[in-house]
Design an enzyme around this catalytic site. Structure first.
Site, PDB file in Angstrom:
ATOM      1  N   GLU A 124       0.608 -19.511 -36.924  1.00 30.00           N
ATOM      2  CA  GLU A 124       0.311 -20.933 -37.050  1.00 30.00           C
ATOM      3  C   GLU A 124      -0.939 -21.134 -37.897  1.00 30.00           C
ATOM      4  O   GLU A 124      -1.824 -20.274 -37.904  1.00 30.00           O
ATOM      5  CB  GLU A 124       0.053 -21.560 -35.681  1.00 30.00           C
ATOM      6  CG  GLU A 124       1.190 -21.441 -34.698  1.00 30.00           C
ATOM      7  CD  GLU A 124       0.844 -22.062 -33.357  1.00 30.00           C
ATOM      8  OE1 GLU A 124       1.784 -22.359 -32.593  1.00 30.00           O
ATOM      9  OE2 GLU A 124      -0.360 -22.240 -33.060  1.00 30.00           O
ATOM     10  N   HIS A 142       1.355 -26.567 -26.792  1.00 24.51           N
ATOM     11  CA  HIS A 142       0.025 -27.121 -26.562  1.00 24.51           C
ATOM     12  C   HIS A 142      -0.074 -27.695 -25.148  1.00 24.51           C
ATOM     13  O   HIS A 142       0.614 -28.651 -24.804  1.00 24.51           O
ATOM     14  CB  HIS A 142      -0.369 -28.198 -27.579  1.00 24.51           C
ATOM     15  CG  HIS A 142      -1.861 -28.326 -27.735  1.00 24.51           C
ATOM     16  ND1 HIS A 142      -2.568 -27.590 -28.652  1.00 24.51           N
ATOM     17  CD2 HIS A 142      -2.769 -29.071 -27.077  1.00 24.51           C
ATOM     18  CE1 HIS A 142      -3.859 -27.885 -28.557  1.00 24.51           C
ATOM     19  NE2 HIS A 142      -4.007 -28.790 -27.606  1.00 24.51           N
ATOM     20  N   HIS A 169      -2.941 -17.945 -34.238  1.00 24.80           N
ATOM     21  CA  HIS A 169      -3.376 -19.078 -35.044  1.00 24.80           C
ATOM     22  C   HIS A 169      -4.744 -18.752 -35.631  1.00 24.80           C
ATOM     23  O   HIS A 169      -5.776 -19.151 -35.099  1.00 24.80           O
ATOM     24  CB  HIS A 169      -3.446 -20.348 -34.176  1.00 24.80           C
ATOM     25  CG  HIS A 169      -3.703 -21.607 -34.943  1.00 24.80           C
ATOM     26  ND1 HIS A 169      -3.171 -22.816 -34.583  1.00 24.80           N
ATOM     27  CD2 HIS A 169      -4.431 -21.852 -36.055  1.00 24.80           C
ATOM     28  CE1 HIS A 169      -3.559 -23.751 -35.417  1.00 24.80           C
ATOM     29  NE2 HIS A 169      -4.337 -23.184 -36.333  1.00 24.80           N
TER      30      HIS A 169
END
Length: 246
Positions: free
Chosen positions: A72, A193, A45
Site C-alpha cells: 500500500e 482500517h 505500507h
C-alpha cells in the site's frame, strides 16, 4: 462459496522493531509465521520517512511472502519505482500525505481520474493487480472503474466508529451501497482500517462481496493478549462464520 481472504498488515511489527533499533522483532520472521498460522496474505505500507516498514523491508519480504503480497502507499515516483521492481500480487493506492499518522481518507476518483489511470496502467502492464483506497461513496465508483483499477479498498474507519452504537446499521449502509455499485462495474472489493475481532464478522455478514480484508493495528494489538497464531485463527473463524450465515 467465495471466501474473504485475510491479509495481515505487519507495519506495527516494524514500528516495535524501529523503537529499539536492531532487528527484533524480525519483520521477515513475522511474515513467515503469519502465513504459517493461516494468513492468506501479507500487507505493508511503507512511507517516505520509513517510520515503520522500510523500503528495504518491502524488497526483502518478496522472498518470503508466498501467499499474496499487497503493498500500500501513495504513488509518488519512489513508491511506483519500488513496486515495479518488486512486482507484488497487488498494489493498493492510498492518497496519504507525509504528515499523517495513518491513512485518513480515500481518493476523489473524479478529480484524480487521469493521474490514477496513468499509474494504474503502468502497474497493470507489469502484471500487478491494482486497488484504489476509497471512502464509502457510491458516486466515486464509476470514475474508479474508468481508471482501469481491478479493485477498490473500502476505508472502514467510519464503520468501525459507528459499529456497536445505535447508528451501526446506518454506518454500514453506505459501505453496502458502494460495494454493490463496485460489483456492478466489475470491481473487486477489499476493506481495511480499524477492523478488529469485534467488528469483522458483522462487516462480512453485511457485505459478503468483500474479497479481502487487510488488518494490522488491531490484530497485532490483540495478539499481545491472545497470541499471534490464536488471533489469526480467531479472525479466520469469524470470517468463516460470517459467510456460513449468509
Amino acid at each position: 462459496m467465495k471466501m474473504t481472504k485475510l491479509s495481515v498488515n505487519i507495519n506495527k511489527i516494524a514500528t516495535l522493531r524501529n523503537a529499539r533499533g536492531g532487528n527484533e522483532p524480525n519483520v521477515l520472521l513475522a511474515a513467515i509465521r503469519c502465513q504459517e498460522f493461516g494468513a492468506q496474505g501479507i500487507t505493508v505500507h511503507p512511507r517516505p520517512d520509513e517510520r515503520h516498514i522500510r523500503y528495504s523491508d518491502a524488497y526483502e519480504l518478496r522472498e518470503v511472502v508466498h501467499t499474496e503480497y499487497n503493498i500500500e502507499g501513495n504513488p509518488i515516483p519512489e513508491f511506483v519505482d519500488m513496486v515495479l521492481k518488486i512486482k507484488p500480487e497487488q498494489v493498493t493506492l492510498v492518497p496519504d500525505g507525509d504528515d499523517v499518522i495513518t491513512s485518513n481518507a480515500g481518493w476523489d476518483t473524479e478529480k484524480h481520474q487521469s493521474f490514477l489511470s496513468e499509474v494504474i496502467q503502468e502497474f497493470k502492464s507489469n502484471g500487478i493487480r491494482t486497488s484504489i483506497f476509497l471512502d464509502p461513496k457510491p458516486e466515486f465508483i464509476e470514475s474508479a472503474a474508468k481508471t482501469g483499477a481491478d479493485r477498490i479498498e473500502l476505508y472502514t474507519e467510519a464503520f468501525a466508529v459507528g459499529y456497536g452504537k445505535k447508528e451501526g446499521q446506518q454506518a454500514i449502509q453506505a459501505y453496502k451501497e458502494t460495494a454493490l455499485r463496485g460489483v456492478e462495474y466489475g470491481l473487486g472489493i477489499n476493506a481495511g482500517h480499524d477492523l478488529s475481532l469485534d467488528n469483522i464478522e458483522f462487516l462480512i455478514k453485511n457485505i459478503p462481496e468483500i474479497n479481502e480484508v487487510s488488518i494490522g493495528h488491531a490484530l497485532i494489538s490483540e495478539a499481545l493478549y491472545l497470541g499471534l497464531e490464536n488471533t489469526i485463527q480467531m479472525y479466520l473463524r469469524k470470517i468463516e462464520l460470517a459467510q456460513k450465515s449468509e
